[in-house]
Enzyme design. Structure first.
Site, PDB file in Angstrom:
ATOM      1  CD  GLU A 261      58.738  38.004  98.890  1.00  0.00           C
ATOM      2  OE1 GLU A 261      59.400  38.103  97.838  1.00  0.00           O
ATOM      3  OE2 GLU A 261      58.818  37.027  99.650  1.00  0.00           O
TER       4      GLU A 261
ATOM      5  CD  GLU B 114      66.287  33.835  89.403  1.00  0.00           C
ATOM      6  OE1 GLU B 114      66.801  33.232  88.449  1.00  0.00           O
ATOM      7  OE2 GLU B 114      65.840  33.257  90.415  1.00  0.00           O
TER       8      GLU B 114
ATOM      9  CB  CYS C 123      64.165  35.765 101.756  1.00  0.00           C
ATOM     10  SG  CYS C 123      64.426  37.460 101.205  1.00  0.00           S
TER      11      CYS C 123
ATOM     12  CB  CYS D 251      62.637  38.973  96.750  1.00  0.00           C
ATOM     13  SG  CYS D 251      63.941  37.909  97.365  1.00  0.00           S
TER      14      CYS D 251
ATOM     15  CB  CYS E  58      61.331  39.993 101.549  1.00  0.00           C
ATOM     16  SG  CYS E  58      62.010  40.029  99.876  1.00  0.00           S
TER      17      CYS E  58
ATOM     18  CG  ASN F 278      61.338  35.515  91.394  1.00  0.00           C
ATOM     19  OD1 ASN F 278      60.306  35.418  90.754  1.00  0.00           O
ATOM     20  ND2 ASN F 278      62.125  34.484  91.625  1.00  0.00           N
TER      21      ASN F 278
HETATM   22  N1  THU Z   1      62.713  34.752  96.099  1.00  0.00           N
HETATM   23  C1  THU Z   1      61.714  35.675  96.182  1.00  0.00           C
HETATM   24  O1  THU Z   1      61.320  36.282  95.176  1.00  0.00           O
HETATM   25  N2  THU Z   1      61.181  35.928  97.391  1.00  0.00           N
HETATM   26  C2  THU Z   1      61.552  35.314  98.551  1.00  0.00           C
HETATM   27  O2  THU Z   1      61.145  35.729  99.636  1.00  0.00           O
HETATM   28  C3  THU Z   1      62.416  34.131  98.484  1.00  0.00           C
HETATM   29  C4  THU Z   1      63.247  34.031  97.237  1.00  0.00           C
HETATM   30  C5  THU Z   1      63.329  34.486  94.790  1.00  0.00           C
HETATM   31  C6  THU Z   1      64.727  35.018  94.632  1.00  0.00           C
HETATM   32  C7  THU Z   1      65.272  34.121  93.545  1.00  0.00           C
HETATM   33  O3  THU Z   1      64.942  34.679  92.288  1.00  0.00           O
HETATM   34  C8  THU Z   1      64.514  32.810  93.717  1.00  0.00           C
HETATM   35  O4  THU Z   1      63.400  33.104  94.534  1.00  0.00           O
HETATM   36  C9  THU Z   1      65.333  31.712  94.350  1.00  0.00           C
HETATM   37  O5  THU Z   1      65.891  32.140  95.542  1.00  0.00           O
END
Ligand code: THU
Length: 148
Positions: free
Chosen positions: A65, A54, A101, A63, A104, A52
C-alpha cells in the site's frame, strides 16, 4: 470520483482487485514469502500499483500500500478515491482477506478523507469487502490535528 462507483458497481471493484493481483506478481518477499499487491485509484481515475518489497535488514521493508501511495504522491498525485489490497503466501492465489497494517492505514489518513476513501479487500468467497477508511481507522490522527 463518484462514491457510487464502488457502492453499486461491482465490476469496478472487481477491476481494481484484479489490478492488485497483477501488482502482487512483483512482490519481493524472500524473507516472509507473504506477497501483497495494491492498486490505488486517484479521483481522476488513474491507477498506481504497488507491491511489498522486503529487505535483508527487515525494518526497511515497504508494504504494498505504501509503495503505491509513495509512487503516486511522488508523481504529484494528492487526491485518492480507493485502494484495493490483496495478499497471501506465495503459494496461494491470495483470495483470503488481507487487511492493511496500521502503518499503512495511517499513510492513507494523511492523504485521504476518512469518510470517503474506500478500502477494497477480497472477502474470501469471491466477493469484495468495501470499507471506508474511517471504519478501519476510527478517531484517527491526521494533518488537521496539526493545523494552527
Ligand atoms: N505487508 C504489506 O505489504 N501490507 C500490509 O498491510 C501488511 C503486511 C507485507 C509486509 C511484509 O513484506 C509481509 O507483508 C509480511 O508482513
Amino acid at each position: 470520483m463518484d462514491e457510487k462507483i464502488f457502492s453499486e458497481n461491482t465490476l469496478e471493484e472487481k477491476k481494481l482487485i484484479e489490478l492488485a493481483h497483477e501488482a502482487r506478481k512483483h512482490a519481493y518477499t524472500p524473507y516472509s514469502g507473504f506477497q501483497v499487491g495494491a492498486a490505488l485509484l486517484t479521483k481522476k481515475g488513474k491507477v498506481y500499483l504497488g507491491c511489498n518489497i522486503e529487505n535483508a535488514s527487515y525494518t526497511p521493508t515497504n508494504c504494498a500500500e505504501r509503495t503505491a501511495f509513495f509512487k503516486a504522491v511522488s508523481e504529484g498525485e494528492r487526491e485518492f478515491a480507493a485502494i484495493a489490497i490483496v495478499g497471501g503466501a506465495s503459494d496461494t492465489e491470495a483470495k483470503e482477506t488481507c487487511a492493511p497494517c496500521g502503518v499503512c492505514r495511517q499513510i492513507m489518513r494523511e492523504f485521504c478523507d476518512p469518510q470517503e476513501f474506500r478500502i477494497l479487500l477480497e472477502d474470501g468467497k469471491g466477493g469484495v469487502l468495501n470499507f471506508k477508511l474511517e471504519e478501519l481507522l476510527p478517531l484517527g490522527f491526521g494533518p488537521e490535528n496539526l493545523a494552527r
